[in-house]
Design an enzyme around this catalytic site. Structure first.
Site, PDB file in Angstrom:
ATOM      1  CE  LYS A  87      56.762 -63.675  46.243  1.00 43.34           C
ATOM      2  NZ  LYS A  87      55.754 -64.671  45.815  1.00 43.34           N
TER       3      LYS A  87
HETATM    4  C1  E4P Z   1      53.025 -65.531  47.515  1.00 39.99           C
HETATM    5  O1  E4P Z   1      53.727 -64.549  47.497  1.00 39.99           O
HETATM    6  C2  E4P Z   1      53.522 -66.856  47.917  1.00 39.99           C
HETATM    7  O2  E4P Z   1      54.558 -67.274  47.073  1.00 39.99           O
HETATM    8  C3  E4P Z   1      52.386 -67.839  47.935  1.00 39.99           C
HETATM    9  O3  E4P Z   1      51.301 -67.271  48.654  1.00 39.99           O
HETATM   10  C4  E4P Z   1      52.768 -69.193  48.521  1.00 39.99           C
HETATM   11  O4  E4P Z   1      51.605 -69.962  48.657  1.00 39.99           O
HETATM   12  P1  E4P Z   1      51.633 -71.541  48.960  1.00 39.99           P
HETATM   13  O5  E4P Z   1      52.200 -71.749  50.310  1.00 39.99           O
HETATM   14  O6  E4P Z   1      50.185 -71.944  48.873  1.00 39.99           O
HETATM   15  O7  E4P Z   1      52.476 -72.172  47.884  1.00 39.99           O
END
Ligand code: E4P
Length: 220
Positions: A87
């Site tokens: 990521k």
């Molecule tokens: C996933 O890849 C993201 O990091 C995650 O869904 C972020 O979620 P949040 O906005 O609830 O922290």
């Protein structure tokens, strides 16, 4: 449409995987910190455990903020396991790093995406996934799902192979809307997965069938 579990908690993955609906897992530094993970070594240990439970892509996020550091971390992280997706954030440094690692054949999940413009950059570079953060956009008074739908439309128009992974999902209606918008996948917390399975009429129906069956058995 595929569902990924959004967690760094191994027990949650253990709980969800027998359902047979989870194709992968996404993690991020906040989810890792929630599990007491504060260094790359323990992040690796948790991710390797998760990879034993899920036969699919597991996204691991870099923690460095500069392009050079992100590339170094990405090259290290992908060595952990063949199913790892790195990521990288939707920043100038993130895109620079993305261009380098995509050329190396590394699968990238473009994270922290809040606009079609950011998604376009990742799509052009060749990210495997782009993750628009629906819940966080909604929190700011924007229509998060409209961004998902627009990205899907633009990628389709230009035959871009990057998959749209709806992220920051907060409730089951987000999943329905992401599916209707044509997102290739949504990454969801265990709580939302549980909510998706539940319907009060199903509970009532199951109880009634069991009750009727018991009564009939007594009569026979
Ligand atoms: C996933 O890849 C993201 O990091 C995650 O869904 C972020 O979620 P949040 O906005 O609830 O922290």
């Amino acid at each position: 449409m595929r569902l990924f579990l959004d967690t760094a908690n191994v027990e949650e993955v253990r709980q969800a995987s027998p359902l047979g609906v989870i194709s992968g897992v996404t993690t991020n530094p906040s989810l890792a910190a929630k599990e007491g993970i504060g260094d790359l070594g323990s992040y690796k240990a948790a991710v390797l455990e998760i990879l034993q439970l899920v036969d699919g892509p597991v996204s691991v996020e870099v923690t460095r903020l500069d392009a050079k550091g992100m590339v170094e971390q990405a090259l290290e992280i992908v060595r952990w396991h063949p199913n790892i997706v790195v990521k990288l954030p939707s920043t100038m440094e993130g895109f620079e790093a993305m261009a380098v690692v995509v050329r190396e054949g590394i699968k990238v999940n473009q994270t922290l995406c809040f606009s079609v413009n950011q998604a376009l950059l990742g799509g052009i570079i060749g990210a495997t996934y782009v993750s628009p953060f629906v819940g966080r956009l909604d929190d700011e008074g924007h229509d998060g799902m409209a961004v998902v739908a627009d990205i899907v439309e633009v990628f389709k128009r230009y035959n871009m192979s990057t998959q749209v992974l709806a992220a920051s999902i907060r409730h089951p209606l987000h999943v329905v809307a992401a599916a209707k918008a044509g997102a290739h996948a949504a990454t969801i917390p265990l709580k939302v997965l549980t909510q998706m399975a539940h319907h009060p009429l199903t509970d009532v129906g199951v109880a009634r069938f069991a009750q009727d069956w018991e009564r009939a058995k007594i009569k026979v």
